[in-house]
Motif scaffolding. Structure first.
Motif, PDB file in Angstrom:
ATOM      1  N   VAL A 147       0.847  -1.204   0.000  1.00  0.00           N
ATOM      2  CA  VAL A 147       0.000   0.000   0.000  1.00  0.00           C
ATOM      3  C   VAL A 147       0.882   1.254   0.000  1.00  0.00           C
ATOM      4  N   VAL A 169       1.045   4.131  -3.082  1.00  0.00           N
ATOM      5  CA  VAL A 169       0.820   5.569  -2.912  1.00  0.00           C
ATOM      6  C   VAL A 169       2.050   6.360  -3.328  1.00  0.00           C
ATOM      7  N   GLY A 191      -4.102   3.627  -3.259  1.00  0.00           N
ATOM      8  CA  GLY A 191      -3.668   2.884  -2.074  1.00  0.00           C
ATOM      9  C   GLY A 191      -4.767   1.962  -1.555  1.00  0.00           C
TER      10      GLY A 191
END
Ligand code: C6P
Length: 406
Positions: free
Chosen positions: A39, A43, A285
């Protein structure tokens, strides 16, 4: 699918640190979960390589950002098994999603004398927006009570559902009690009187497989940050026909097709409900978190968490001086309790000194605290990366607190 907690832990950089000289034991997952590297990389990779506004530019970066953002919508559609991406609206989180439904759908459909039914175990986010609406239009807010175990009094449901009930708001998995509610049954009974149902899935999605079509819910809301994703992004699911008929919530860019000073034509779904530049990195994300959950199989993760919760519940019963708040037959992730003679806030502070992070407070569910006659509880909540050793660390820290106040 096999489960290797050590391997899972390696994916979460934040877990590998000391707090007050102790190995961090993070048991505040109902407040927010930690984020796996997948994640964090999604991002930061977006900002490092693709950052641009969506749905606007004709240049390469904007096309890539738009493809990633819309790809995220499809990933989340699949996670919830919605019928179409037209039913998936990105919002800031569960709170904004419920406010959107109360203001838009509620404003258009709830009139003086109508009724909204919520449960006694709702989070404030699924009480206050309905209370505000009821006050504004002269509708009545009714409450389905809970019993001493923290289960819904289902035998009272039919009496509370009337032909005036327009909406039922129910939490799927209670953040204060851990109770898993029989939402499919509630939805079927509410539909029988013509009411719509909003399910608050803020806590549920990280801990169970969700199928909005099988549930037949009208609205489902969730927040990415409680399911290994970023803060500031969530989803409002609604059946397409409901979204079609609902007026926009906010006005501005992206939600319009054509504007003149005389009249504005609104954009098609789901953009009608996404005014302004969205949280693009957040959505990306969020999709990475959904992929992470799906790849590891949420049922496998839930089995592991269930074993931790059972072990923690056994240890709590044997500990002496602890009162469990929430002992429902179907429970997940949450161990909520008080300790004789020690305020939950003091417990939270002492545990922190031992490296154990829990939450102490009313958990934004004050009616639950009122029901059990306590000002607050201490709450440990488990995620996929927690271990049996961490449960032992929790009880070792609780023993320190008990000795301190003895
Ligand atoms: N519960 C907790 O520590 P937001 O803040 O919009 O992401 O989620 C609100 C919310 C709604 N419903 C339930 C069942 C929740 O648990 C939460 C958030 C956190 O329990 C913060 S109060």
């Amino acid at each position: 699918m096999s489960f290797d907690v050590a391997a899972i832990r390696r994916e979460f950089p934040v877990l590998h640190q000391q707090v007050h000289g102790r190995d961090l034991v993070y048991l505040d997952n109902a407040a927010t979960t930690q984020k796996p590297k997948a994640v964090i990389d999604a991002v930061s990779g977006y900002y490092a390589h693709d950052n641009a506004n969506v749905h606007r530019g004709v240049h390469a970066l904007s096309e890539r950002a738009t493809a990633a953002y819309e790809g995220a919508r499809e990933t989340l559609r699949a996670l919830l098994n919605a019928a179409s991406t037209r039913e998936i609206v990105f919002v800031r989180g569960a709170t904004e999603a419920i406010n959107l439904v109360a203001a838009s759908w509620g404003g258009a459909n709830i009139r003086a004398g109508d009724e909204v039914l919520v449960t006694e175990m709702e989070h404030h986010s699924d009480i206050v927006p309905w209370q505000m609406l009821c006050e504004r239009v002269g509708a009545v807010l009714k409450v389905l009570p809970i019993d001493a175990r923290g289960e819904l009094c289902m035998e009272q449901l039919d009496a509370l559902l009337t032909e005036r009930t327009k909406l039922v708001g129910v939490v799927h998995l209670s953040n204060a009690l851990g109770t898993i509610n029989p939402v499919a049954e509630i939805i079927a009974r509410a539909h029988a009187v013509g009411a719509k149902v909003l399910v608050d899935g803020a806590q549920a999605v990280a801990h169970m497989r969700i199928d909005v079509q099988a549930l037949d819910c009208d609205f489902y809301v969730t927040s990415a940050h409680k399911m290994y994703g970023p803060t500031g992004i969530g989803i409002l699911y609604a059946k397409e026909a409901l979204f079609e008929a609902m007026p926009p919530y906010q006005g501005g860019g992206d939600m319009i097709r054509m504007v003149t000073f005389e009249k504005t034509q609104y954009n098609e779904l789901p953009y009608k409900f996404e005014a302004g530049t969205p949280n693009i990195a957040g959505a990306i994300g969020f999709a990475a978190a959904a992929d992470w959950l799906s790849a590891r199989d949420v049922d496998v993760l839930a089995d592991h968490e269930q074993a931790l919760l059972s072990y923690a519940t056994e240890r709590a019963s044997a500990f002496g001086g602890l009162r469990l708040i929430g002992t429902a037959a179907k429970r997940a992730t949450v161990l909520s309790f008080t300790m004789d003679g020690v305020h939950p806030h003091d417990l939270g502070t002492i545990l922190d000194r031992e490296g154990v992070a829990i939450r102490a407070g009313h958990h934004c569910a004050m009616p639950v605290m009122q029901h059990f006659g306590v000002p607050a509880t201490a709450r440990a909540s488990f995620a996929a990366y927690n271990t049996r050793d961490e449960v032992d660390a929790l009880f070792a820290a609780l023993a320190v607190a008990r000795d301190m106040f003895a």
